[in-house]
Motif scaffolding. Structure first.
Motif, PDB file in Angstrom:
ATOM      1  N   ALA A   1       1.572  -6.683   8.758  1.00  0.00           N
ATOM      2  CA  ALA A   1       1.846  -6.276   7.374  1.00  0.00           C
ATOM      3  C   ALA A   1       2.294  -7.467   6.532  1.00  0.00           C
ATOM      4  CB  ALA A   1       2.895  -5.169   7.345  1.00  0.00           C
TER       5      ALA A   1
ATOM      6  N   HIS B   1      -2.587 -13.308   0.723  1.00  0.00           N
ATOM      7  CA  HIS B   1      -2.522 -12.161   1.624  1.00  0.00           C
ATOM      8  C   HIS B   1      -3.760 -11.307   1.372  1.00  0.00           C
ATOM      9  CE1 HIS B   1       1.543 -13.383   2.595  1.00  0.00           C
ATOM     10  NE2 HIS B   1       1.730 -13.563   1.300  1.00  0.00           N
TER      11      HIS B   1
ATOM     12  N   TYR C   1       4.153  -1.896  -3.231  1.00  0.00           N
ATOM     13  CA  TYR C   1       3.969  -2.083  -1.795  1.00  0.00           C
ATOM     14  C   TYR C   1       4.752  -1.060  -0.982  1.00  0.00           C
ATOM     15  CZ  TYR C   1       2.035  -6.531  -3.280  1.00  0.00           C
ATOM     16  OH  TYR C   1       1.281  -7.488  -3.883  1.00  0.00           O
TER      17      TYR C   1
ATOM     18  N   ASP D   1      -1.065  -1.353  -0.392  1.00  0.00           N
ATOM     19  CA  ASP D   1      -0.929  -1.865  -1.756  1.00  0.00           C
ATOM     20  C   ASP D   1      -1.404  -0.773  -2.707  1.00  0.00           C
ATOM     21  OD1 ASP D   1      -1.063  -3.117  -4.202  1.00  0.00           O
ATOM     22  OD2 ASP D   1      -2.331  -4.782  -3.547  1.00  0.00           O
TER      23      ASP D   1
ATOM     24  N   GLY E   1       0.916  -1.848   6.181  1.00  0.00           N
ATOM     25  CA  GLY E   1       1.218  -2.014   4.772  1.00  0.00           C
ATOM     26  C   GLY E   1       0.201  -1.274   3.919  1.00  0.00           C
TER      27      GLY E   1
ATOM     28  N   ARG F   1      -4.204  -7.549  -0.169  1.00  0.00           N
ATOM     29  CA  ARG F   1      -3.731  -7.202  -1.510  1.00  0.00           C
ATOM     30  C   ARG F   1      -4.932  -6.934  -2.408  1.00  0.00           C
ATOM     31  NH1 ARG F   1       1.480 -11.003  -3.122  1.00  0.00           N
ATOM     32  NH2 ARG F   1       2.876 -10.200  -1.492  1.00  0.00           N
ATOM     33  N   LYS F   2      -4.800  -5.956  -3.294  1.00  0.00           N
ATOM     34  CA  LYS F   2      -5.929  -5.548  -4.124  1.00  0.00           C
ATOM     35  C   LYS F   2      -6.409  -6.656  -5.054  1.00  0.00           C
ATOM     36  CE  LYS F   2      -5.893  -1.284  -2.621  1.00  0.00           C
ATOM     37  NZ  LYS F   2      -6.918  -0.806  -1.688  1.00  0.00           N
TER      38      LYS F   2
ATOM     39  N   TYR G   1      -0.359  -8.296   3.682  1.00  0.00           N
ATOM     40  CA  TYR G   1       0.171  -7.788   2.411  1.00  0.00           C
ATOM     41  C   TYR G   1       1.311  -8.623   1.840  1.00  0.00           C
ATOM     42  CZ  TYR G   1      -2.513  -3.566   3.297  1.00  0.00           C
ATOM     43  OH  TYR G   1      -3.524  -2.676   3.524  1.00  0.00           O
TER      44      TYR G   1
END
Length: 203
Positions: free
Chosen positions: A127, A153, A81, A67, A65, A156-157, A131
């Motif tokens: 993933a 998750h 995504y 982001d 994945g 994730r940013k 993510y």
């Protein structure tokens, strides 16, 4: 098996011909072919990449994945995504990277390619875990790296560096318990210390 890898520009043309209008974008950079397909065409495109005579990508060697939300701070205006796959044709000695963006940023979902390559099983679980990308049709989509009760998750940013909860062993209850994070968020960028005479007499 061929002795030499196929020219990437030739492979680009072969894939474009095999997939037709399923190709959203295809590029060659640093000797590698990268293909972008729409989520609606993803499953059919992957099936074609495995089965078409000039493609024959028998192996899915990686799926992860991405982001892209941090890209929006620059000039990124696309979807958030993405799932990125790397396919290998052993018989034709060629590789391709396939990118597909989830149509919905709030609920990222893609069809599973597990029925095409069973190696997708753990890759898609990873993933999903890291993510939050849901792979529709996956036979056993559950977390693979984090704990069963994990919240969020972590790749994730917008996931906090300190996480949401921490766990510890409770002596009275004789079991592991979860509680709110007790540590303060900290800066992880190393501080650079420069001195006037740093480096001695080197010039």
């Amino acid at each position: 098996m061929t002795a030499f890898a196929i020219d990437p520009d030739v492979l680009k043309d072969t894939i474009s011909l095999a997939l037709g209008d399923k190709v959203k974008r295809i590029d060659v950079a640093l000797g590698e072919v990268t293909l972008v397909v729409r989520a609606a065409d993803y499953l059919a495109a992957m099936q074609t990449l495995r089965d078409a005579p000039g493609c024959k990508f028998e192996q899915l060697i990686d799926l992860c994945g991405v982001d892209y939300s941090a890209y929006r701070d620059t000039d990124w205006e696309g979807l958030r995504y993405c799932a990125v796959s790397h396919l290998l044709s052993v018989s034709l000695n060629q590789r391709v990277r396939v990118k597909v963006f989830c149509a919905d940023d709030d609920f990222p979902m893609l069809p599973s390619v597990m029925q095409i390559w069973n190696s997708a099983n753990w890759f898609e679980r990873e993933a999903f875990d890291l993510y939050g990308i849901v792979f529709e049709g996956h036979e056993d989509l559950r977390r693979i790296l984090t704990d069963y009760g994990f919240i969020g998750h972590p790749f994730r940013k917008d996931f906090p560096l300190s996480g949401h909860v921490e766990m510890r062993y409770d002596e009275e209850l004789k079991r592991v318990v979860y509680q709110p994070v007790s540590i303060e968020p900290r800066e992880v960028t190393p501080r650079v210390i420069r001195e006037e005479n740093y480096g001695g007499g080197l010039h």
